[in-house]
Design an enzyme around this catalytic site. Structure first.
Site, PDB file in Angstrom:
ATOM      1  N   CYS A 111      -5.710  -5.505  -8.015  1.00 59.66           N
ATOM      2  CA  CYS A 111      -5.672  -5.214  -6.559  1.00 59.66           C
ATOM      3  C   CYS A 111      -5.298  -6.240  -5.619  1.00 59.66           C
ATOM      4  O   CYS A 111      -4.884  -5.954  -4.480  1.00 59.66           O
ATOM      5  CB  CYS A 111      -6.937  -4.618  -5.998  1.00 59.66           C
ATOM      6  SG  CYS A 111      -8.634  -5.494  -6.149  1.00 59.66           S
ATOM      7  N   HIS A 112      -5.507  -7.547  -6.316  1.00 52.12           N
ATOM      8  CA  HIS A 112      -5.033  -8.680  -5.363  1.00 52.12           C
ATOM      9  C   HIS A 112      -3.760  -8.899  -5.138  1.00 52.12           C
ATOM     10  O   HIS A 112      -3.026  -9.529  -4.341  1.00 52.12           O
ATOM     11  CB  HIS A 112      -5.711 -10.076  -6.048  1.00 52.12           C
ATOM     12  CG  HIS A 112      -5.061 -10.280  -7.637  1.00 52.12           C
ATOM     13  ND1 HIS A 112      -5.789  -9.393  -8.553  1.00 52.12           N
ATOM     14  CD2 HIS A 112      -4.152 -10.858  -7.987  1.00 52.12           C
ATOM     15  CE1 HIS A 112      -4.943 -10.004  -9.529  1.00 52.12           C
ATOM     16  NE2 HIS A 112      -4.115 -10.657  -9.152  1.00 52.12           N
ATOM     17  N   GLU A 151      -0.553 -16.917 -10.102  1.00 56.13           N
ATOM     18  CA  GLU A 151       0.368 -16.048 -10.690  1.00 56.13           C
ATOM     19  C   GLU A 151       1.737 -16.493 -10.158  1.00 56.13           C
ATOM     20  O   GLU A 151       2.802 -15.850 -10.468  1.00 56.13           O
ATOM     21  CB  GLU A 151       0.286 -14.325 -10.430  1.00 56.13           C
ATOM     22  CG  GLU A 151      -1.078 -14.121 -11.111  1.00 56.13           C
ATOM     23  CD  GLU A 151      -1.368 -12.642 -10.832  1.00 56.13           C
ATOM     24  OE1 GLU A 151      -0.474 -11.847 -10.364  1.00 56.13           O
ATOM     25  OE2 GLU A 151      -2.440 -11.938 -10.805  1.00 56.13           O
ATOM     26  N   ASN A 201     -12.050  -0.701  -5.671  1.00 56.81           N
ATOM     27  CA  ASN A 201     -11.770  -1.041  -7.083  1.00 56.81           C
ATOM     28  C   ASN A 201     -12.707  -1.913  -7.595  1.00 56.81           C
ATOM     29  O   ASN A 201     -13.416  -2.837  -7.276  1.00 56.81           O
ATOM     30  CB  ASN A 201     -10.362  -1.851  -7.341  1.00 56.81           C
ATOM     31  CG  ASN A 201     -10.138  -2.500  -8.603  1.00 56.81           C
ATOM     32  OD1 ASN A 201     -10.577  -1.854  -9.639  1.00 56.81           O
ATOM     33  ND2 ASN A 201      -9.412  -3.594  -8.608  1.00 56.81           N
ATOM     34  N   TYR A 214       1.005  -1.207   0.033  1.00 58.92           N
ATOM     35  CA  TYR A 214       0.092   0.001  -0.111  1.00 58.92           C
ATOM     36  C   TYR A 214       0.980   1.308   0.093  1.00 58.92           C
ATOM     37  O   TYR A 214       0.794   2.291  -0.668  1.00 58.92           O
ATOM     38  CB  TYR A 214      -0.913  -0.089   1.051  1.00 58.92           C
ATOM     39  CG  TYR A 214      -1.970  -1.109   1.019  1.00 58.92           C
ATOM     40  CD1 TYR A 214      -3.173  -1.024   0.484  1.00 58.92           C
ATOM     41  CD2 TYR A 214      -1.695  -2.346   1.686  1.00 58.92           C
ATOM     42  CE1 TYR A 214      -4.118  -1.950   0.407  1.00 58.92           C
ATOM     43  CE2 TYR A 214      -2.918  -3.320   1.653  1.00 58.92           C
ATOM     44  CZ  TYR A 214      -3.755  -3.197   0.966  1.00 58.92           C
ATOM     45  OH  TYR A 214      -4.734  -4.304   0.854  1.00 58.92           O
TER      46      TYR A 214
END
Length: 162
Positions: free
Chosen positions: A132-133, A159, A124, A100
């Site tokens: 945002c993950h 990912e 979002n 953040y």
């Protein structure tokens, strides 16, 4: 007269997805069930899979591990601050994470704005598409995710981050 909202539903590895688009075919939201602040189908919305063909193909390729970056028309509306934060999310690459605080620095916000950045990320409207993950706590913890921490964990695992 209000502008029509088009929608479709897709199945995915993180559960059912609800996608919305404007009449030009630009995606305006991607929501999951029980999402904090997520959208639900409203009276007057039009079910039409047509505007979502490219999104459907790209999301399927992403969930299969074959696509790392989306190339879709997006149109969201928020405050200028939120839109800057959402744009910054696009710069966090597949397979990476950001904090953040790093997002705050990226948009030129002071360190004290980390909470406001978190609020903007939580709002979002385009889960998965605007990643945002990929935003985690300064200590490496997964922290919150409007779609639920279980989904965040699945996306980061997909990912290769976890």
């Amino acid at each position: 007269m209000t502008t029509p909202t088009y929608f479709t539903r897709l199945d995915s590895v993180i559960g059912p997805l609800l996608l919305t688009a404007d009449p030009d075919g630009a995606l305006t939201s991607l929501s999951v069930p029980e999402q904090k602040g997520g959208r639900t189908v409203q009276d007057g919305w039009r079910h039409d899979d047509g505007p979502f063909r490219a999104a459907t193909e790209q999301l399927a390729a992403y969930f299969a591990g074959d696509l790392k970056e989306f190339d879709l028309p997006l149109r969201v509306h928020g405050t200028a601050f939120r839109e800057r934060v959402w744009d910054a999310l696009d710069s966090v690459p597949y397979g990476a994470t950001s904090t953040y605080g790093e997002i705050a620095a990226r948009i030129g916000a002071p360190r004290a704005a980390v909470r406001a950045v978190g609020g903007a990320i939580g709002a979002n409207p385009l889960l998965v598409l605007r990643p945002c993950h990929r935003v985690i706590g300064a200590n490496g913890s997964l922290t919150g995710y409007a779609g639920g921490l279980e989904r965040k964990t699945r996306l980061l695992t997909l990912e290769g981050v976890l």
